[in-house]
Design a protein around this motif. Structure first.
Motif, mmCIF file in Angstrom:
data_model
loop_
_atom_site.group_PDB
_atom_site.id
_atom_site.type_symbol
_atom_site.label_atom_id
_atom_site.label_comp_id
_atom_site.label_asym_id
_atom_site.label_seq_id
_atom_site.Cartn_x
_atom_site.Cartn_y
_atom_site.Cartn_z
ATOM 1 N N THR A 45 -4.933 -1.883 1.949
ATOM 2 C CA THR A 45 -4.842 -1.248 0.626
ATOM 3 C C THR A 45 -6.141 -0.527 0.300
ATOM 4 O OG1 THR A 45 -3.186 -2.784 -0.233
ATOM 5 C CG2 THR A 45 -4.605 -1.697 -1.842
ATOM 6 N N SER A 91 -5.337 -7.704 -2.539
ATOM 7 C CA SER A 91 -4.644 -7.106 -1.389
ATOM 8 C C SER A 91 -5.525 -7.107 -0.146
ATOM 9 C CB SER A 91 -4.238 -5.664 -1.709
ATOM 10 O OG SER A 91 -3.336 -5.609 -2.781
ATOM 11 N N LYS A 146 0.808 -1.214 0.000
ATOM 12 C CA LYS A 146 0.000 0.000 0.000
ATOM 13 C C LYS A 146 0.844 1.268 0.000
ATOM 14 C CE LYS A 146 -0.655 0.360 5.043
ATOM 15 N NZ LYS A 146 -0.056 1.707 5.183
#
Length: 267
Positions: free
Chosen positions: A44, A40, A13
């Motif tokens: 994220t 993710s 991220k």
């Protein structure tokens, strides 16, 4: 021209935030940002929500469940969410020079796709990017010779080389710096989802575009991006990917059966 920036990401991220904020700082802004997220974690998604508060550029987050490396599949899903005719594709671990989009649009032309280069940075320089929130740029002579050339900008050189730089060598390209017309991607059925894990998915689609009659331009002396250092991805399935690529080249295939549409192309 309305352009979408397509960014692929997976569980990094902080790098994605640097990447997206470098899109915010472009001299020519995109009409939208589409994030292809290969499963993710929630952090994220939370980061993307923060980024939405910093811009009036629409950010579309396309996510699927994490079931291993499925970059080609999430890219296809994201392509179908793109709202605009021209797509500039990058990875979520790069930081863009502020002229990146402008340089790409200079070369945009019907019946062509564009591939560019990257500037690799070492672990120390990568740390500097994070500490400066993406504002750091390595000095020219801090880079290796090839990366020096990739960091150089010149409009005259860029236009001179666009159709002259290794015109027949499709393998000299990076999926983290490419641009396509959406209609051309649909013409070849997008990315080949048989290619799971890392390797050759960008070269394979480039060959199929060529066999479909779409020509290549190479963006040199422009479209500068800095690739943040990380450990290499697994090459465990590369042998299979190479075989698929060899078959595409030998048979001049333009369509993949396991792409955006599943099955053979209707005649």
């Amino acid at each position: 021209m309305f352009v979408s920036v397509l960014i692929s990401t997976y569980n990094w991220k902080d790098a994605l935030a640097l990447c997206v904020r470098s899109v915010f700082r472009q001299t020519v802004k995109p009409a939208e940002i589409v994030i292809a997220d290969d499963g993710s974690r929630d952090d994220t998604r939370e980061m993307i929500e923060e980024l939405r508060q910093e811009t009036d550029i629409p950010i579309v987050h396309v996510w699927h469940e994490d079931r291993g490396f499925r970059k080609t599949e999430i890219l296809n899903k994201a392509i179908m969410k793109v709202s605009h005719p021209y797509i500039i594709q990058i990875d979520g671990d790069v930081v863009l020079d502020k002229h990146f989009i402008a340089d790409h649009l200079e070369l945009a032309e019907k019946d062509y796709f564009v591939c560019g280069s990257r500037v690799g940075v070492d672990p120390h320089q990568t740390e500097r990017f994070f500490k400066t929130k993406g504002k750091f740029r390595p000095y020219f002579f801090q880079l290796t010779f090839m990366y020096m050339l990739n960091s150089f900008r010149s409009k005259w050189v860029r236009r001179y080389l666009e159709k002259r730089y290794f015109p027949k060598n499709i393998k000299r390209l990076r999926g983290c710096n490419m641009a396509f017309w959406k209609e051309d991607l649909l013409k070849v059925n997008g990315y080949n989802e048989d290619l799971t894990m890392w390797g050759q998915e960008d070269t394979e689609i480039a060959y199929r575009l060529i066999f479909a009659g779409v020509k290549k331009k190479f963006l040199k002396a422009g479209g500068v991006e800095y690739h943040l250092y990380h450990k290499p991805a697994s090459r465990a399935n590369l042998e299979f990917h190479n075989r698929v690529l060899d078959e595409v080249i030998a048979e001049h295939r333009s369509w993949c059966e396991n792409g955006i549409v599943k099955g053979k192309k209707e005649r």
